[in-house]
Design a protein around this motif. Structure first.
Motif, mmCIF file in Angstrom:
data_model
loop_
_atom_site.group_PDB
_atom_site.id
_atom_site.type_symbol
_atom_site.label_atom_id
_atom_site.label_comp_id
_atom_site.label_asym_id
_atom_site.label_seq_id
_atom_site.Cartn_x
_atom_site.Cartn_y
_atom_site.Cartn_z
ATOM 1 N N ARG A 663 5.663 21.667 40.154
ATOM 2 C CA ARG A 663 5.086 22.922 40.636
ATOM 3 C C ARG A 663 5.575 23.230 42.046
ATOM 4 O O ARG A 663 5.900 24.374 42.378
ATOM 5 C CB ARG A 663 3.558 22.839 40.610
ATOM 6 N N VAL A 667 7.929 26.315 43.390
ATOM 7 C CA VAL A 667 7.643 27.181 44.536
ATOM 8 C C VAL A 667 8.827 27.212 45.500
ATOM 9 O O VAL A 667 9.206 28.264 46.029
ATOM 10 C CB VAL A 667 6.363 26.705 45.247
ATOM 11 N N GLU A 790 1.899 28.709 45.279
ATOM 12 C CA GLU A 790 1.713 29.629 44.160
ATOM 13 C C GLU A 790 0.890 30.843 44.573
ATOM 14 O O GLU A 790 1.047 31.934 44.017
ATOM 15 C CB GLU A 790 1.055 28.903 43.000
ATOM 16 N N GLN A 793 3.298 33.214 45.959
ATOM 17 C CA GLN A 793 4.020 33.881 44.884
ATOM 18 C C GLN A 793 3.183 34.971 44.223
ATOM 19 O O GLN A 793 3.704 35.993 43.787
ATOM 20 C CB GLN A 793 4.458 32.866 43.831
ATOM 21 N N SER A 794 1.859 34.739 44.135
ATOM 22 C CA SER A 794 0.997 35.702 43.436
ATOM 23 C C SER A 794 0.751 36.972 44.232
ATOM 24 O O SER A 794 0.138 37.899 43.719
ATOM 25 C CB SER A 794 -0.344 35.038 43.104
ATOM 26 N N ALA A 857 -3.861 30.843 41.618
ATOM 27 C CA ALA A 857 -2.751 29.906 41.473
ATOM 28 C C ALA A 857 -2.651 29.510 40.006
ATOM 29 O O ALA A 857 -3.463 29.907 39.171
ATOM 30 C CB ALA A 857 -2.949 28.680 42.367
ATOM 31 N N ARG A 858 -1.662 28.718 39.699
ATOM 32 C CA ARG A 858 -1.458 28.305 38.305
ATOM 33 C C ARG A 858 -2.302 27.089 37.935
ATOM 34 O O ARG A 858 -2.109 26.486 36.893
ATOM 35 C CB ARG A 858 0.022 28.003 38.080
#
Length: 863
Positions: A663, A667, A790, A793-794, A857-858
């Protein structure tokens, strides 16, 4: 080639030390990571003969291929594998399982979908028609026994289905008030018969009956009022009227009927016993109200140790239920010791057990002497809602001595000075912070108004695996449990079905969009005599987690989610569950404002708890919730609660550690791609792009005030561009992200190993447990780092549509403001703000930090 190629039987031997690797096209040592295909003596000739028939001129084609690929063959380090083995391997390879999320179009609510909204009430499930029979009471029943009395009960029969009420002894005017529900899909009769019988030892006597034609039964749809029952004269088998009357109500309805939850269902006709019937009905549970109990031990006075000639080593021990903590030994070794130390516990309303405090003296290494003890009821303690301190009090300590085997209380009592309160400003964490469904403080006075409503329709499940054996065949009795906030729901149990249809709808109030609803599927193991087996546990089929912030408001999501469970032999798909989810927002402005607030109540930031304290308190909270829900009727069992609350998810796992590492690599891949792109610019891979970059660089150097507006404008354009590829479905369990589909059997054995380990050697156990403990903390840190990346990223991925909309709008406004404001002024203001004096700093997190912590987040997709 035949001389170089080893004979076919060497490939087929399972004991052969070498095996052919189809990816690298060479022989490798047999490894435990790959299970080669095994062939029996009869398999190889069959494959050979089949290939000879299909190939035709096999030798000619091989000769041509040999001539054309002669150069390539000389470069290979090892010969190519035989086609027979590869073909047989492909024939025996199992098809890959489908772990994807599937969008569906069910016929919800009996209405049609118009856009994203439905046009009927009770609209997130498919309508299921039922024939309801309410047996109320009877009067003036004739006696059938020798004594002239009767023991009446009612038998409701519809085709092959038969339901009976409880019976009364020696009562001619009984009252039952029971409801029977028959699924319309399984009705194979045109008449309904309600028979009143007298219970007897040998054969039950017929008192009378009432027959209904199903074509004449009325229909009822809520919110219509319930159908009023009527008196009906009893008839014998010939149709003649007899003495006695029966009050009934018969109607057709749906699962939205008020009588549905408590009704006897024809689907559960094979279940007998009051306890078993209670275990299959749908129920709503409420988690107990949890408080943090803070015990601030300050000092004690006038202690009386038994040995006057030594300095006492005194500490305080506190017990609440099964929680026990103690202070450190006082540094002032006198009869007036001081500690000033906090002890934190979890307590649940209603408070059943008091706080027991004891002051003990360490006389010897394994011997402690109690110098005084007191019990404090929790319901009378002060309740604190903010950071202001509460008043301290002196408590008397009682000391008991044993004389002739009896306890006698001494007259002299020491005192202890403490500050005790119930903390209402904290949120008691009973879930992982990544999957929290509730973030409100304990005190209701601090709750803010709700921002919306979550509606969940549990439709059905397909392809469930057999979970137990009954009568020599596999069977599954499935039910669902959903948890959000303090409200738990449990659907009814569908007996003996691999494709159960629940079609039940539930509603929750939403106070924070950055929360997660959890839905689990379980197999009911407490039917058919399961209660007699004390070790029986409800088996887990799988669960689904959905983060509300990833859902668009007022849109109905109808998807089929895979139910995945990790076993010691690998990940396994146990079936699919079909859900309908809708998140309705009451005020969009209030919801947007929530993104600027702290994620947890402000007490978590003003007086934060340590990581070890939070871990210990969360463990105690889950134990209390599990115990209280187990005591409900019917119980929501411990294994169900622990699975829903993710108990044990913090344990060491090589699989999770690898997943978190990749993960982080995912990123960082964006930064690596930018670095490679810049390297290509420097190396003039694309001359036109390089020239444009040089021009842009010269412009920004000459006009530095355009740097920030250009960056924010570029981010705005990227966010708008990515809107086309925004996610259209909720998150679900991702086996590839979790590395569950590629985990090594040895890693899974380590993950499912007990803690402490079950290895025989004491030295290995000590080292192994220490390694797992350290690696578990590293795993948590790595996961947190991945979560932060993450969340970055979102910002532009539209995973949380409201957060991305806010950020994109902010980028546009910032670009405009920075365009008209001189760069020197902006830099000066930012520098002054960052370097401001601590007196001008607010103790709560800033608005950008709160916004960032609320980004998804994931982690929700981790298995």
């Amino acid at each position: 080639e035949k001389k170089k190629r080893p004979p076919l039987k060497d490939y087929a031997k399972p004991s052969s030390p070498h095996v052919w690797d189809f990816k690298t096209e060479r022989y490798v040592l047999r490894d435990f990571k790959w299970n080669p295909p095994r062939f029996c003596s009869a398999t190889v000739p069959c494959v050979v003969s089949t290939l000879k028939k299909k190939s035709g001129n096999c030798r000619k084609s091989k000769e041509k291929k040999t001539k054309t690929t002669n150069k390539r063959a000389t470069k290979k380090l090892s010969p190519s594998p035989p086609s027979i083995v590869s073909q047989a391997y492909k024939m025996q390879r199992p098809p890959p399982e489908d772990f994807s999320l599937k969008e569906t179009r069910p016929h919800l609510g009996g209405g049609k979908i118009t856009g994203d909204k439905l046009t009927s009430t009770y609209d997130l499930v498919e309508q299921m028609q039922y024939l309801y029979v309410r047996v109320v009471k009877a009067k003036e029943l004739p006696g059938k026994d020798m004594t002239g009395s009767c023991d009446p009960y009612v038998e409701v029969k519809l085709g092959n289905y038969k339901g009976t009420t409880r019976h009364f002894e020696k009562k001619s005017n009984p009252e039952w008030n029971q409801v029977f529900a028959f699924s319309k899909d399984r009705i194979q009769a045109s008449f309904l018969e309600a028979t009143v019988k007298d219970k007897d030892f040998v054969k039950d006597d017929l008192i009378g009956r009432v027959v209904f034609d199903l074509n004449e039964v009325p229909k009822r749809v809520p919110p219509d009022s319930p159908l009023a029952p009527q008196w009906y004269r009893l008839e014998d088998r010939k149709g003649d009227k007899v003495k006695g009357e029966l009050m009934l109500a018969v109607w057709f309805g749906t699962q939205a009927d008020e009588a549905f939850p408590e009704a006897w269902h024809s689907d559960a006709a094979t279940v007998s016993g009051t306890d078993a019937l209670a275990n299959i009905r749908s129920k709503v549970y409420l988690s107990p109200k949890l408080w943090y109990l803070r015990v601030n031990v300050i000092e004690a006075q006038d202690l009386m140790p038994s040995d006057k000639g030594r300095y006492p080593e005194v500490y305080v021990k506190a017990i609440v239920g099964n929680q026990a903590l103690r202070t450190r030994v006082s540094q002032s070794r006198t009869i007036n010791p001081m500690w000033n130390e906090d002890l934190m516990f979890v307590a649940a309303e209603p408070f059943e057990e008091p706080l027991i405090l004891s002051v003990e003296d360490r006389v010897a290494p394994n011997k402690d002497e109690v110098l005084g003890r007191c019990a404090i009821p929790l319901q009378y303690l002060d309740r604190r809602f903010d950071h202001k301190p509460v008043n301290s009090r002196w408590y008397n300590l009682e000391k008991h001595i044993i004389v002739d085997g009896e306890k006698k209380e001494t007259k002299f009592a020491s005192r202890i000075h403490m500050r005790i309160c119930l903390e209402g400003g904290y949120h008691v964490l009973d879930e992982s912070t990544h999957y929290s469904s509730d973030l409100r403080p304990t005190a209701k006075q601090l709750w803010k108004p709700n921002i919306g409503v979550l509606e969940l329709g549990i439709l059905n499940a397909t392809g469930l695996m057999p979970m137990k054996t009954k009568d020599g065949r596999g069977t599954t009795d499935a039910y669902c449990v959903a948890k959000y906030g303090q409200k738990w729901i449990r659907t009814r149990t569908i007996i003996d079905s691999f494709t159960p249809r629940w079609n039940e709808q539930y509603t929750w109030e939403v106070f924070d969009p950055c929360t997660v609803v959890t839905v689990g599927v379980f197999d009911n193991c407490h039917l058919h005599g399961g209660e007699k087996n004390g070790g029986a546990k409800d088996s887990r089929v799988g669960k689904v987690r959905i983060r509300l912030s990833t859902l668009e408001t007022d849109r109905v999501y109808t998807h089929s989610y895979p139910l995945l469970v990790l076993h010691p032999n690998g990940v396994k798909k146990m079936g699919e569950i079909h859900l309908a989810v809708r998140f309705t927002c009451s005020s969009l402005l209030n919801m947007m404002y929530m993104y600027s607030l702290p994620l947890l109540p402000k007490m978590h930031y003003i007086h934060p708890l340590t990581v070890s304290q939070l871990d210990n308190l969360r463990h105690q909270a889950t134990q209390i919730v599990s115990m209280r829900l187990t005591r409900a009727e019917p119980p929501l069992r411990k294994e169900v609660v622990e699975y829903m609350l993710d108990v044990g998810s913090h344990m060491w796992s090589m699989r999770r550690s690898k997943a978190n590492f990749f993960r982080i690599m995912g990123v960082l891949s964006g930064l690596i791609a930018v670095g490679k792109w810049f390297e290509q610019i420097c190396n003039w891979k694309n001359p036109i792009t390089t020239v444009l970059i040089h021009l842009l660089f010269i412009i920004l150097v000459l006009y530095p005030e355009l740097i920030l507006p250009t960056i924010f404008l570029y981010l705005f354009l990227i966010g708008v561009w990515y809107y086309r590829w925004r996610p259209r479905h909720p998150p679900h369990m991702d086996t590839r992200l979790s590395h569950a589909d590629s985990a090594h059997p040895d890693e899974l054995d380590e993950e499912f190993d007990t803690f402490p380990t079950s290895r025989p050697s004491d030295i290995v156990r000590m080292r192994y447990d220490r390694l797992r403990s350290i690696a578990g903390r590293i795993q948590t840190v790595v996961g947190d780092l991945a979560t932060q990346g993450e969340r970055l990223q979102s910002l532009l991925s539209w995973r949380d549509p409201r957060a991305t909309a806010l950020f994109v709008l902010f980028c546009l406004i910032a670009a405009v403001i920075l365009y008209v404001t001189p760069f020197q002024v902006v830099a000066l203001l930012i520098g002054i703000y960052v370097l401001r004096h601590p007196r001008f700093r607010y103790r709560l997190p800033s608005v950008p930090l709160n916004f960032f912590r609320r980004l998804p987040a994931r982690t929700d997709c981790m298995l």
